[in-house]
Design an enzyme around this catalytic site. Structure first.
Site, short mmCIF file in Angstrom:
data_model
loop_
_atom_site.label_atom_id
_atom_site.label_comp_id
_atom_site.label_asym_id
_atom_site.label_seq_id
_atom_site.Cartn_x
_atom_site.Cartn_y
_atom_site.Cartn_z
N LYS A 79 62.84 67.13 92.30
CA LYS A 79 64.01 66.49 92.93
C LYS A 79 64.39 67.19 94.23
O LYS A 79 64.69 66.53 95.23
CB LYS A 79 65.20 66.48 91.97
CG LYS A 79 64.99 65.66 90.71
CD LYS A 79 66.26 65.54 89.89
CE LYS A 79 66.78 66.88 89.42
NZ LYS A 79 65.83 67.55 88.48
N ARG B 204 58.13 78.60 89.92
CA ARG B 204 58.97 78.33 91.10
C ARG B 204 59.65 79.61 91.58
O ARG B 204 60.12 80.41 90.80
CB ARG B 204 60.01 77.27 90.73
CG ARG B 204 60.88 76.82 91.90
CD ARG B 204 61.61 75.54 91.55
NE ARG B 204 62.45 75.66 90.37
CZ ARG B 204 63.02 74.62 89.76
NH1 ARG B 204 62.78 73.39 90.19
NH2 ARG B 204 63.79 74.80 88.71
N ARG C 227 66.52 74.66 78.86
CA ARG C 227 66.94 73.68 79.86
C ARG C 227 66.30 72.32 79.59
O ARG C 227 66.96 71.28 79.73
CB ARG C 227 66.57 74.16 81.27
CG ARG C 227 67.40 75.31 81.78
CD ARG C 227 66.87 75.80 83.11
NE ARG C 227 67.00 74.78 84.15
CZ ARG C 227 66.34 74.83 85.31
NH1 ARG C 227 65.49 75.80 85.56
NH2 ARG C 227 66.52 73.89 86.20
#
Length: 204
Positions: free
Chosen positions: A13, A121, A162
């Site tokens: 996103k 990441r 998450r």
């Protein structure tokens, strides 16, 4: 056009939001960026957000909505792109009472690949730029030259929690926006360029 960007953690996103912001001249409102700014400044809201994020939990709806409503007010009449909000149908209903959403774009990625994406990441401590370790030659941000680090909520144990929270609380937004006739699914399994090309077919 006012847009909500949907997708599981690691769906890409943030990458697509930056491209959409530039191409379509949208005001990019990222709740993650807003909270990180507050956490760096150690504001009351920032410290509160940190206490939840460290546990892999979501910041309470009323706190998040207050921050987002302020950002939308600042945007004025600009078309905007919401990235990271709403996180559940309660927040979506609160948002519907404030503004009209024209498109909800869902970046669809197989859950099996998301853990690797997120754990690999790295994020810049200064400008918030993110990239996967496989694309970085060192730990220096290619945009501003500051340090790239692994965020606490990108570690494997937190990532699994998450993803569980996403399935329970955020995934129902897909049906929420489908019922309102504004949902568009985009295949997020390709390269960033391929995904953006799919989004371009939606937005023109």
């Amino acid at each position: 056009m006012n847009i909500v960007l949907l997708g599981a953690p690691g769906a890409g996103k943030g990458t697509q939001a930056l491209r959409m912001e530039e191409r379509y001249k949208l005001r990019h409102i990222s709740t993650g960026d807003i909270f990180r700014q507050h956490m760096r400044r150690q504001t009351e809201v920032g410290n509160l957000a940190r206490s939840y994020i460290k546990k892999g939990q979501l910041v309470p709806d009323d706190v998040t909505f207050k921050i987002v409503a302020s950002a939308l007010e600042e945007a004025g009449n600009e078309n905007f792109l919401l990235d990271g909000f709403p996180r559940n149908t309660n927040q979506a209903a609160m948002l519907d009472g404030l503004v009209k959403i024209d498109k909800a774009i869902n970046i669809d990625v197989d859950m099996s690949v998301l853990t690797d994406r997120i754990c690999g990441r790295r994020s810049c401590i200064e400008c918030g730029y993110t990239a996967h370790v496989s694309t970085l030659s060192d730990s220096v941000c290619p945009k501003c030259g500051c340090e790239m680090v692994q965020r606490m909520d990108d570690r494997e144990d937190t990532v699994r929690d998450r993803l569980r929270v996403y399935e329970e609380q955020t995934a129902p937004l897909i049906e929420y926006y489908r019922a309102r006739g504004v949902l568009v699914n985009v295949n997020g399994m390709g390269s960033p360029e391929e995904v953006f090309a799919e989004i371009g077919k939606v937005l023109g």
